[in-house]
Design an enzyme around this catalytic site. Structure first.
Site, PDB file in Angstrom:
ATOM      1  N   GLY A 198       0.794  -1.219   0.000  1.00 63.38           N
ATOM      2  CA  GLY A 198       0.000   0.000   0.000  1.00 63.38           C
ATOM      3  C   GLY A 198       0.827   1.270   0.000  1.00 63.38           C
ATOM      4  O   GLY A 198       1.969   1.303  -0.470  1.00 63.38           O
ATOM      5  N   ASP A 223      -5.493  -8.085  -6.891  1.00 64.52           N
ATOM      6  CA  ASP A 223      -5.094  -8.003  -5.486  1.00 64.52           C
ATOM      7  C   ASP A 223      -3.903  -7.066  -5.354  1.00 64.52           C
ATOM      8  O   ASP A 223      -2.844  -7.303  -5.937  1.00 64.52           O
ATOM      9  CB  ASP A 223      -4.722  -9.387  -4.948  1.00 64.52           C
ATOM     10  N   LEU A 224      -4.060  -6.011  -4.588  1.00 66.03           N
ATOM     11  CA  LEU A 224      -3.037  -4.969  -4.478  1.00 66.03           C
ATOM     12  C   LEU A 224      -1.707  -5.531  -4.011  1.00 66.03           C
ATOM     13  O   LEU A 224      -1.626  -6.145  -2.942  1.00 66.03           O
ATOM     14  CB  LEU A 224      -3.520  -3.875  -3.522  1.00 66.03           C
ATOM     15  N   ASP A 225      -0.665  -5.309  -4.829  1.00 69.35           N
ATOM     16  CA  ASP A 225       0.712  -5.697  -4.501  1.00 69.35           C
ATOM     17  C   ASP A 225       0.851  -7.189  -4.215  1.00 69.35           C
ATOM     18  O   ASP A 225       1.689  -7.605  -3.408  1.00 69.35           O
ATOM     19  CB  ASP A 225       1.242  -4.881  -3.306  1.00 69.35           C
ATOM     20  N   GLU A 226       0.019  -8.004  -4.863  1.00 69.51           N
ATOM     21  CA  GLU A 226       0.036  -9.454  -4.636  1.00 69.51           C
ATOM     22  C   GLU A 226       0.412 -10.239  -5.887  1.00 69.51           C
ATOM     23  O   GLU A 226       0.441 -11.465  -5.849  1.00 69.51           O
ATOM     24  CB  GLU A 226      -1.342  -9.928  -4.143  1.00 69.51           C
TER      25      GLU A 226
END
Length: 282
Positions: A198, A223-226
């Site tokens: 994030g 999926d954020l930063d996944e």
């Protein structure tokens, strides 16, 4: 030419690929392979050239296509001289953009830059030599996010862009847009994932008193930063350093990690493996 492939693992895959290339008069220049015992899948990258008496490129491709059908194989085959078309997205911080353009101009990154898209004005990219590259200022707000992404997608299609690079593009892509760019959008995140996801990861790291900071280049997913990780690197820090010091040191890590990830993708060295990526480094 470069052949990259993945398929369910079974004996004889290397032999089958090598036999096709031998029988069609091709010479293998480099070959790398990996058996993932956890997923029971096989991955391979082969660089080869056609000799004077070899079969045509179409005949070689047809034989590989037949093999792919028999082995339930996913593959790509292309001329190594064919440059992929790349669109660069950026916000106010342009150190990654400037670095990519420099490496492109000196021939380190074999790509064609289709466009530079920024959600801020061109004046914010003062340290980047944009030259006569197509530049698009596409501002974004919560209310206009869908329209702005639709315009970027139009540009991707119109320019036949193969790869989108988020060179410190400080916007979270919508789920729908991420899905459209699946496997062909690389982001640079300014932390050593999976830690400090994030916003403001350097400030998060400083608050935790970490002794290493890093950067991660990964494929974008909903999926954020996944997304599958392509490249990472770190640098040691001490308790004396402020968040601004971490940001300053982090810029260098971000530049080299993103450039390395982009180069791996351009050279077909990355093959997706579920939530992970197999990377055949040179």
């Amino acid at each position: 030419m470069i052949l990259s492939l993945s398929c369910p693992d079974r004996p004889g895959i290397v032999s089958a690929v090598s036999s096709i290339l031998f029988e069609t008069g091709c010479n293998i220049l480099d070959a790398q392979q990996f058996d993932d015992t956890e997923t029971d899948r096989f991955f391979m990258r082969v660089a080869f050239c056609r000799l004077e008496q070899s079969k045509s490129e179409a005949e070689v491709a047809a034989l590989i296509e037949d093999l792919a059908k028999r082995l339930d194989m996913t593959f790509t085959l292309r001329q190594s001289s064919a440059r992929k078309r790349v669109m660069l997205l950026v916000s106010k911080f342009d150190h990654c953009l400037a670095d990519l353009l420099y490496r492109w101009r000196i021939g380190e990154l074999p790509m064609e830059v289709t466009a530079i898209v920024c959600n801020h004005g061109r004046e914010h990219l003062a340290s980047s030599d944009l030259g006569d590259l197509p530049f698009y200022h596409l501002p974004i707000t919560k209310q206009t996010k869908m329209e702005q992404e639709a315009r970027i997608w139009e540009l991707v299609q119109q320019t036949n862009t193969d790869l989108v690079v988020l060179a410190r593009y400080m916007q979270i892509l919508s789920d729908g847009f991420s899905a459209k760019l699946s496997g062909r959008c690389i982001n640079i995140h300014h932390s050593f994932l999976p830690g400090f996801k994030g916003a403001k990861p350097y400030h998060q790291a400083h608050e935790r008193g970490v002794k290493l900071i890093g950067a991660t280049a990964h494929y974008v997913t909903s999926d954020l930063d996944e997304g599958p990780i392509i490249e990472q690197d770190v640098e040691r820090i001490t308790h004396r350093e402020t968040p601004d010091d971490l940001v300053r040191k982090g810029r260098d890590i971000e530049r080299r990690v993103l450039a390395s990830a982009v180069r791996h993708h351009l050279e077909d060295r990355v093959i997706l493996n579920g939530r992970k990526a197999v990377v055949f480094t040179g």
